[in-house]
Scaffold this motif. Structure first.
Motif, mmCIF file in Angstrom:
data_model
loop_
_atom_site.group_PDB
_atom_site.id
_atom_site.type_symbol
_atom_site.label_atom_id
_atom_site.label_comp_id
_atom_site.label_asym_id
_atom_site.label_seq_id
_atom_site.Cartn_x
_atom_site.Cartn_y
_atom_site.Cartn_z
ATOM 1 N N UNK A 188 0.755 -1.041 0.024
ATOM 2 C CA UNK A 188 0.089 0.069 0.076
ATOM 3 C C UNK A 188 0.812 1.061 -0.093
ATOM 4 N N UNK A 189 2.055 1.239 0.851
ATOM 5 C CA UNK A 189 2.718 2.348 0.709
ATOM 6 C C UNK A 189 3.550 2.595 -0.352
ATOM 7 N N UNK A 190 4.132 1.517 -1.167
ATOM 8 C CA UNK A 190 4.693 1.652 -2.572
ATOM 9 C C UNK A 190 3.524 2.180 -3.402
ATOM 10 N N UNK A 191 2.329 1.674 -3.431
ATOM 11 C CA UNK A 191 1.234 2.065 -4.253
ATOM 12 C C UNK A 191 1.118 3.719 -4.371
ATOM 13 N N UNK A 192 1.226 4.180 -3.211
ATOM 14 C CA UNK A 192 0.834 5.692 -3.169
ATOM 15 C C UNK A 192 2.366 6.422 -2.882
ATOM 16 N N UNK A 193 3.316 6.091 -3.318
ATOM 17 C CA UNK A 193 4.871 6.882 -3.128
ATOM 18 C C UNK A 193 4.576 8.110 -3.932
ATOM 19 N N UNK A 194 5.443 9.091 -4.012
ATOM 20 C CA UNK A 194 5.775 10.178 -4.678
ATOM 21 C C UNK A 194 6.886 10.429 -5.035
ATOM 22 N N UNK A 195 7.239 11.372 -6.169
ATOM 23 C CA UNK A 195 8.683 11.508 -6.593
ATOM 24 C C UNK A 195 8.902 12.930 -6.025
ATOM 25 N N UNK A 196 9.850 13.123 -5.315
ATOM 26 C CA UNK A 196 10.042 14.407 -4.544
ATOM 27 C C UNK A 196 10.872 15.307 -5.573
ATOM 28 N N UNK A 197 11.184 16.838 -4.925
ATOM 29 C CA UNK A 197 11.800 17.784 -5.548
ATOM 30 C C UNK A 197 13.254 17.406 -6.527
ATOM 31 N N UNK A 198 13.923 16.631 -5.652
ATOM 32 C CA UNK A 198 15.244 16.164 -6.075
ATOM 33 C C UNK A 198 15.233 14.822 -7.035
ATOM 34 N N UNK A 199 14.079 14.349 -7.387
ATOM 35 C CA UNK A 199 13.797 13.376 -8.328
ATOM 36 C C UNK A 199 13.918 12.058 -7.577
ATOM 37 N N UNK A 200 14.171 11.898 -6.285
ATOM 38 C CA UNK A 200 13.942 10.663 -5.640
ATOM 39 C C UNK A 200 12.764 10.251 -5.294
ATOM 40 N N UNK B 270 -8.464 -0.558 7.052
ATOM 41 C CA UNK B 270 -9.377 0.620 6.368
ATOM 42 C C UNK B 270 -9.273 0.291 4.881
ATOM 43 N N UNK B 271 -8.088 -0.107 4.508
ATOM 44 C CA UNK B 271 -7.788 -0.459 3.065
ATOM 45 C C UNK B 271 -7.588 -1.924 2.778
ATOM 46 N N UNK B 272 -8.372 -2.873 3.323
ATOM 47 C CA UNK B 272 -8.107 -4.444 3.328
ATOM 48 C C UNK B 272 -8.747 -4.561 1.789
ATOM 49 N N UNK B 273 -9.862 -4.183 1.425
ATOM 50 C CA UNK B 273 -10.474 -4.464 0.176
ATOM 51 C C UNK B 273 -9.629 -4.117 -1.119
ATOM 52 N N UNK B 274 -9.126 -3.184 -0.704
ATOM 53 C CA UNK B 274 -8.242 -2.363 -1.942
ATOM 54 C C UNK B 274 -6.998 -3.334 -1.986
ATOM 55 N N UNK B 275 -6.525 -3.690 -0.842
ATOM 56 C CA UNK B 275 -5.074 -4.595 -1.122
ATOM 57 C C UNK B 275 -5.547 -6.107 -1.701
ATOM 58 N N UNK C 165 3.319 -2.480 -7.194
ATOM 59 C CA UNK C 165 3.588 -2.381 -5.778
ATOM 60 C C UNK C 165 3.526 -3.907 -5.056
ATOM 61 N N UNK C 166 2.953 -4.684 -5.548
ATOM 62 C CA UNK C 166 2.630 -6.070 -4.979
ATOM 63 C C UNK C 166 4.009 -6.729 -5.043
ATOM 64 N N UNK C 167 4.791 -6.489 -6.397
ATOM 65 C CA UNK C 167 6.085 -7.322 -6.285
ATOM 66 C C UNK C 167 6.846 -6.838 -5.016
ATOM 67 N N UNK C 168 6.997 -5.442 -4.901
ATOM 68 C CA UNK C 168 7.772 -5.100 -3.595
ATOM 69 C C UNK C 168 7.343 -5.463 -2.407
ATOM 70 N N UNK C 169 5.829 -5.592 -2.176
ATOM 71 C CA UNK C 169 5.417 -6.086 -0.994
ATOM 72 C C UNK C 169 5.886 -7.759 -0.836
ATOM 73 N N UNK C 170 5.784 -8.513 -2.039
ATOM 74 C CA UNK C 170 6.399 -9.818 -1.801
ATOM 75 C C UNK C 170 7.846 -9.757 -1.233
#
Length: 567
Positions: free
Chosen positions: A118-130, A534-539, A296-301
């Motif tokens: 779930x965290x990987x799914x909603x990650x963002x790219x920051x100002x420095x590109x990371x 709360x995000x069990x179904x989405x997972x 995202x699931x691959x990183x969850x694995x």
């Protein structure tokens, strides 16, 4: 400082030390284990293929490989908890505590799979590109609970100091001083410079360093542990038997160990398990958010492997070293810590069954146990007490051969005032034989193998590598939380303060930091567990979509499908 520490202890009594907390932590893991159909078992072999890049694609967004992300996350979890934490759990709860550490890890494999996905799914790219990710991003971007995300991020910053920074260097410095005679300030200074050089380079340098340190420290520690376990091979089966047989009854008295109730062993085992593998805490998802992956699931694995390696392998090795060597029930010469020392009224003998039973009730917080704290005076002549009517308990055991020392090694003579079980004279060293715990217990255990006394050096060297890599990883967790809270401009000031705190803690008392950390860890864990529920179904839907796409692209056996259809 003492008042603040007591206040934090009171807060912790309603959080991590409360009876409900282990049930919530295990309960969420059990729920997702059943809800997702035992993913820690079904996806285990697939996770190894992912981590070694079998299904990698060119050009996927991210800063690190799957293996580097796993190494960074492992470097954050494999630390003092694996060396001293296991020893502390066994010291407090006996062999039964190790069983509950296992249960925390097994359920935690699923919890970590969920939180990382779930965290990987909603990650963002920051100002420095990371990349930046973690529970604060799904709390904010998906749940629209910015207030909860802010609480989590602040708790992460606090925990970065209280979990990954100050206690780690404090343990390293003490271990180096005890084993090699190195000055703590010198140890802290050298390692602070090295820490600064690593973390200023950001996640790519952090990942490069941790991906080298983690395998080296793992091999070193495994060799040392096996040297003890195989040397005491006749005790392997009895040790394993005691872990399972005591799991639901508590651990019986043995030697100087006065026993632990089921509730005590359960609570300490689960808490030490969380401190060791951090499943549910929400820290590892921050490291995994940097991984190059468009699924995202691959990183969850990949994250499924963390609690397995950290707790089920490394912590089990530590536990078997301690149990098979038998040192956990033996009393050893040591300087008594005042926080572990209590003087009780009456003369007790741990060879007497009735006395052992009374002390068992007292140490396991049973009401109406009949034990009274001592109030009065102890007369001492030439370092030895000459009065009786009391018993000194240290490290949950009856202290023996007690000496009172002042001004270095001079024996004390005079009268000691005792109020409510506490000896009031502060400028005195109390020494004797008692049970020991944490890294000191592990160190003694490592000397009981094929390497003999030289085996003790494995612990400080292992602790150096484990704890230093933990400090590296947690600096990244903290700076990603800072990015969320104030943006990229706050990262460099945070890193400077982080390094300064690391140096300061090498020669300071970190009791307050440990207590603050205990509170911060739960302030990370509870919001994270609430959010993933709360995000069990989405997972569940996300996992289903992953396998649909995977089978279309690779076939059900993991090989490339020729016609693009499921094979």
């Amino acid at each position: 400082m003492e008042l603040l520490n007591n206040l934090l202890l009171k807060i912790d009594s309603f959080l991590g030390s409360a009876a409900y907390f282990p049930f919530i932590l295990l309960g969420v893991g059990l729920f997702f284990t059943l809800y997702l159909g035992f993913p820690q078992v079904r996806y285990f072999s697939h996770a190894w293929k992912v981590v070694f890049g079998k299904f990698d694609k060119k050009g996927t967004p991210g800063d690190t490989s799957h293996f580097q992300a796993l190494s960074t996350a492992l470097s954050g979890t494999v630390g003092t908890g694996n060396i001293g934490g296991v020893a502390l759990a066994v010291f407090l709860g006996g062999p039964a505590a190790l069983f509950w550490m296992w249960m925390t890890a097994f359920m935690g494999m699923t919890t970590k799979f969920v939180e990382v996905t779930l965290s990987h799914k909603y990650r963002v790219k920051t100002e420095d590109g990371t990349m930046a990710g973690g529970p604060m991003y799904y709390m904010d971007r998906r749940l629209n609970m910015k207030w909860l995300a802010v609480i989590f991020a602040i708790a992460t910053v606090i925990s970065s100091f209280g979990t990954g920074n100050m206690p780690q260097i404090n343990n390293i410095a003490q271990s180096m001083e005890q084993t090699f005679g190195f000055d703590p300030m010198a140890t802290g200074g050298v390692l602070a410079v090295l820490l600064g050089l690593v973390i200023i380079g950001g996640i790519k340098r952090i990942a490069a360093v941790t991906s080298k340190i983690v395998p080296i420290m793992g091999v070193l520690y495994v060799i040392g542990a096996l040297s003890v376990i195989l040397f005491n091979s006749e005790n392997i089966w009895p040790s394993l038997t005691s872990i399972f047989s005591d799991a639901f009854t508590g651990s019986a008295a043995a030697g100087g160990f006065l026993g632990a109730s089921f509730a005590y062993a359960f609570n300490r085992g689960v808490n030490r398990g969380l401190f060791s593998n951090e499943a549910g805490q929400g820290s590892a998802p921050i490291a995994h958010a940097s991984a190059r992956a468009d699924e995202p699931v691959s990183e969850g694995m990949v994250s499924i492997l963390e609690p397995f390696i950290d707790t089920i392998i490394i912590c089990t090795l530590t536990g078997l070293v301690i149990l098979s060597s038998g040192v956990w029930t033996e009393k050893h010469e040591n300087n008594f810590a005042r926080t572990d020392l209590t003087v009780i009224a009456g003369n007790y003998n741990d060879n007497n069954d009735a006395d052992r039973n009374v002390l068992y009730q007292f140490l396991n917080d049973k009401p109406d146990n009949g034990v009274q704290l001592f109030n009065g005076e102890i007369r001492v002549e030439n370092g030895r007490a000459v009065t009786n009517g009391y018993t000194i308990l240290h490290a949950r055991s009856i202290a023996e051969d007690v000496q009172f020392i002042v001004a270095g090694e001079d024996p004390y003579s005079g009268v000691l005032r005792v109020e409510d079980g506490n000896i009031k004279k502060e400028d005195i060293v109390i020494r004797g034989k008692s049970l020991v715990h944490s890294a000191a217990l592990t160190s003694i255990a490592f000397s009981k193998g094929y390497f003999g006394a030289a085996g003790e050096y494995i612990v400080p060297i292992g602790l150096l590598l484990f704890a230093f890599s933990t400090a590296i990883a947690w600096s990244y967790y903290g700076d990603r939380a800072i990015v969320y809270l104030v943006g990229q401009k706050g990262v460099m000031p945070y890193r400077v303060i982080y390094v300064a705190g690391f140096f300061w803690a090498s020669f300071s008392d970190t009791t307050l930091i440990w207590t603050l950390s205990a509170v911060a860890i739960v302030l990370m864990t509870l919001p994270n567990l609430f959010g993933i529920l709360l995000l069990r179904r989405e997972m569940k839907d996300t996992v289903k979509e992953y396998w649909t796409d995977f089978n279309r692209e690779h076939g059900k056996d993991g090989s490339a499908a020729k016609d693009g259809k499921d094979s």
